[in-house]
Design a protein around this motif. Sequence first.
Motif, short mmCIF file in Angstrom:
data_model
loop_
_atom_site.label_atom_id
_atom_site.label_comp_id
_atom_site.label_asym_id
_atom_site.label_seq_id
_atom_site.Cartn_x
_atom_site.Cartn_y
_atom_site.Cartn_z
N ASN A 1 0.82 -1.16 -0.11
CA ASN A 1 0.00 0.28 -0.03
C ASN A 1 0.88 1.24 -0.13
N SER B 1 -4.82 -0.53 -0.90
CA SER B 1 -4.87 -1.86 -0.97
C SER B 1 -6.30 -2.18 -1.60
N HIS B 2 -7.39 -1.32 -1.38
CA HIS B 2 -8.67 -1.47 -1.41
C HIS B 2 -8.77 -1.22 -3.08
N THR B 3 -8.04 -0.81 -3.87
CA THR B 3 -8.17 -0.76 -5.10
C THR B 3 -7.67 -1.87 -6.08
N MET B 4 -6.87 -2.73 -5.09
CA MET B 4 -6.34 -3.92 -6.01
C MET B 4 -7.51 -5.02 -6.15
N ARG C 1 -4.93 -7.73 -3.25
CA ARG C 1 -5.52 -7.03 -2.12
C ARG C 1 -5.27 -7.88 -0.91
N THR C 2 -5.47 -9.29 -0.82
CA THR C 2 -5.20 -10.06 0.39
C THR C 2 -3.80 -9.69 0.68
N SER D 1 -1.44 -7.53 -0.05
CA SER D 1 -0.99 -6.35 0.14
C SER D 1 -1.40 -5.89 1.64
N GLU D 2 -2.54 -6.58 1.99
CA GLU D 2 -2.82 -6.31 3.55
C GLU D 2 -2.01 -7.19 4.50
#
Length: 246
Positions: free
Chosen positions: A181, A186-189, A194-195, A197-198
């Motif tokens: 991020n 992250s929420h844009t992936m 996204r998982t 990235s988090e």
Amino acid sequence: MNGSFVLCGRGVRKIRRNPEYLVDVTVQPTLFLVMFGYLFGGAIAGNQDAYLANLVPGLLVPTVLLASMAAGAGLNADLTTGVFDRFRSMPIPRFAPLVGAVLADVVRYLIAFVVLLAVGAAMGYRIHSGPIEVLAAAGVLVVTGLSFCWITVYIGMVARRADSVQGVAVAVFMPFIFASNVFVPSHTMPGWLRTWSEINPVSLLSDVIRGLLNGQPVSLWGGAAWLAGIALVFFPLAMRAYHKRV
């Protein structure tokens, strides 16, 4: 440990006599900051100031990761040029050259911290916390660099040539840096990305630095668990490879 600190001083003197060793902690992060801040800030966050509040603290983490590659490359160069033969003739512990090279990199991490914050301030970024939080952020970055540098030290010990160390290290670090991020939320992936990235250590540690510098809540557990795990895995691997090579 005296031998390690003496050889740490050798590494610091090499930096002072060869300023080009600081390109990766001065010029490179500045280019990243200027390029992403001015070119993509408006598109990603709507305005540059809002983007810089996330980018400047977040970019400190990948900067330290990339800076840690110098330890592995430098140790590999020392091995291939015969410097370690001289070290073996000295009354110092066998691990002293390895630990000394790693400790010398702390200076480079701190230079990267100061340079990136200074450039960020020139672009409009402002710290919204006190001196204790700023020092804590610097400490987190130093610990991050010291943990990740054992990956590059291990690569440096098993690689045959110094010029291949950075190539391998970049390939290892890129999925951590760009799938985080730091540059985009992250929420844009996509879902799977996204998982990752988090739970990515770069994302978690970037959030810690953002919290400390921007006066936001801080959660250390995820990033600390990653750093401990990396050190526990790669420190013994690096030491084993070092003893085999030396």
